[in-house]
Design an enzyme around this catalytic site. Structure first.
Site, PDB file in Angstrom:
ATOM      1  N   SER A  24       0.729  50.232  34.859  1.00 39.27           N
ATOM      2  CA  SER A  24      -0.701  50.349  34.195  1.00 39.27           C
ATOM      3  C   SER A  24      -1.887  49.877  35.096  1.00 39.27           C
ATOM      4  O   SER A  24      -1.834  49.266  35.834  1.00 39.27           O
ATOM      5  CB  SER A  24      -0.700  49.430  32.964  1.00 39.27           C
ATOM      6  OG  SER A  24      -1.799  49.562  32.368  1.00 39.27           O
ATOM      7  N   CYS A 132      -3.319  38.848  29.003  1.00 42.57           N
ATOM      8  CA  CYS A 132      -4.802  38.918  28.623  1.00 42.57           C
ATOM      9  C   CYS A 132      -5.178  37.327  28.116  1.00 42.57           C
ATOM     10  O   CYS A 132      -4.205  36.740  27.322  1.00 42.57           O
ATOM     11  CB  CYS A 132      -4.975  39.918  27.355  1.00 42.57           C
ATOM     12  SG  CYS A 132      -4.280  41.435  27.545  1.00 42.57           S
ATOM     13  N   THR A 196       0.204  41.054  37.744  1.00 45.45           N
ATOM     14  CA  THR A 196      -0.138  40.400  39.051  1.00 45.45           C
ATOM     15  C   THR A 196      -0.176  38.875  39.356  1.00 45.45           C
ATOM     16  O   THR A 196      -0.253  38.312  38.199  1.00 45.45           O
ATOM     17  CB  THR A 196      -1.538  40.851  39.387  1.00 45.45           C
ATOM     18  OG1 THR A 196      -2.345  40.604  38.399  1.00 45.45           O
ATOM     19  CG2 THR A 196      -1.588  42.368  39.609  1.00 45.45           C
ATOM     20  N   GLY A 220       0.977  44.897  45.235  1.00 47.96           N
ATOM     21  CA  GLY A 220       1.279  45.233  46.621  1.00 47.96           C
ATOM     22  C   GLY A 220       2.535  44.906  47.083  1.00 47.96           C
ATOM     23  O   GLY A 220       3.177  43.835  46.635  1.00 47.96           O
ATOM     24  N   GLY A 246       5.991  45.576  41.013  1.00 46.89           N
ATOM     25  CA  GLY A 246       5.472  44.616  41.961  1.00 46.89           C
ATOM     26  C   GLY A 246       6.039  44.943  43.416  1.00 46.89           C
ATOM     27  O   GLY A 246       6.914  44.941  43.780  1.00 46.89           O
ATOM     28  N   GLY A 268       2.589  51.034  41.302  1.00 48.03           N
ATOM     29  CA  GLY A 268       1.192  50.700  41.054  1.00 48.03           C
ATOM     30  C   GLY A 268       0.106  50.965  42.223  1.00 48.03           C
ATOM     31  O   GLY A 268      -0.374  51.720  42.589  1.00 48.03           O
TER      32      GLY A 268
END
Ligand SMILES: Cc1cc2nc3c(=O)[nH]c(=O)nc-3n(C[C@H](O)[C@H](O)[C@H](O)COP(=O)(O)O)c2cc1C
Length: 307
Positions: A24, A132, A196, A220, A246, A268
């Protein structure tokens, strides 16, 4: 010629042609990826997280490249639920299952988003982004507390009794297992590991933070070892399938995640550098399977040798 390896996997009632999804927030609304998507290169698409209302996100600068990684503080910029619902017919036209990523700032927001998204045929499954901040609890992320995570998952499960429900876990905890177990007990069908890692970057000349928001999420290749460790721990602690996420960049990365217990992976940050990466990653995965006599990629899941 040996037969082509079977790359299909099924998890939580989803049939994926290959064990690769987009992560996402890294392929825009999803439609931007269309020109780069070779047929059969992704098993499912996870668009940017959707919030109830449109959000402009955090102020700039909000991206900073680090050695082997990327810090972002985008702040859930998106067009909001109504626009997302309107975009669903076009997204469905991509011909892969759409997993809607849901982001709420309260339990009731999660519940409403889940209900409206699950009601649409174009949505194959939901992925709850529980990283969130919970505005009812002073901004602490839902995903860092098992009880808060459970409340969100229960609400989404109530609102969507039938669609597969994935819960994306936060790595910003000392131990991910209690949150993973809470999500399982509250009705999740699968877990995505991981979002992340919180970090920051500093400009030594101006003495200012690189990101206007001060902190951002690191992604990354730099985070891959952390993600592999969490996938390994979580997949041994719960009975749910785990989707690894990840730092995936190559077919061998996919193999590593599957050996650690992932049933599939998400890609991602690699998409930001090369939106056509999924086709190459799938080719590399297929080559690995052919070279190592793996007839079905699902046989790799949890096959790590530790003795
Ligand atoms: C620019 C950017 C935006 C992101 N936005 C979201 C988001 O909206 N929702 C979410 O669940 N994860 C979001 N993520 C996290 C990714 O989906 C993924 O969990 C994380 O980047 C680790 O995978 P990667 O190393 O392959 O990028 C974002 C990541 C980046 C780099």
């Amino acid at each position: 010629m040996p037969p082509r390896p079977d790359l299909s996997v099924s998890l939580a009632g989803l049939e994926l042609s290959v064990p690769l999804m987009t992560a996402s927030g890294t392929c825009g609304s999803g439609l931007e990826l269309a020109p780069y998507l070779e047929p059969g290169s992704i098993g499912a698409l996870v668009p940017k997280s959707v919030t109830l209302n449109p959000r402009a996100g955090n102020p700039n600068p909000r991206l900073w490249e680090t050695p082997c990684g990327l810090l972002n503080s985008i702040g859930l910029q998106n067009e909001g639920l109504a626009e997302f619902l309107a975009s669903l017919p076009a997204l469905a036209g991509l011909g892969v299952p759409i997993l809607a990523s849901v982001a709420g700032f309260s339990v009731s927001e999660f519940e409403r988003l889940a209900a409206e998204l699950a009601a649409r045929d174009e949505v194959a499954a939901l992925e709850l982004n529980i990283s969130c901040p919970n505005v009812e609890k002073g901004g602490m992320a839902f995903g860092t507390d098992p009880a808060s995570a459970a409340r969100v998952v229960e609400a989404a499960r109530r609102a969507s009794p039938h669609k597969p429900l994935l819960v994306k876990l936060s790595p910003n905890v000392a131990d991910m297992v209690p949150v993973a177990r809470a999500a399982q007990d509250a009705g999740a069908d699968a877990l995505t590991v991981m979002n992340t890692l919180l970090g920051m970057a500093v400009d030594p000349v101006s003495r200012r933070p690189r990101l206007a928001n001060l902190y951002g999420g690191l992604s990354g290749p730099a985070v891959k070892p952390v993600a592999l460790r969490f996938v390994h721990q979580v997949s041994r602690a719960v009975s749910l399938p785990v989707v690894g996420c990840g730092g995936v960049r190559t077919g061998l990365d996919v193999v590593e995640f599957m050996l650690c217990g992932a049933s599939a992976v998400q890609v991602g940050t690699a998409l930001l550098a090369d939106p056509a990466a999924p086709a190459r990653i799938v080719r590399e995965l297929e080559e690995y399977c052919a070279r190592h006599g793996v007839a079905a990629v699902r046989d790799l899941v949890g096959a790590l040798e530790t003795e």
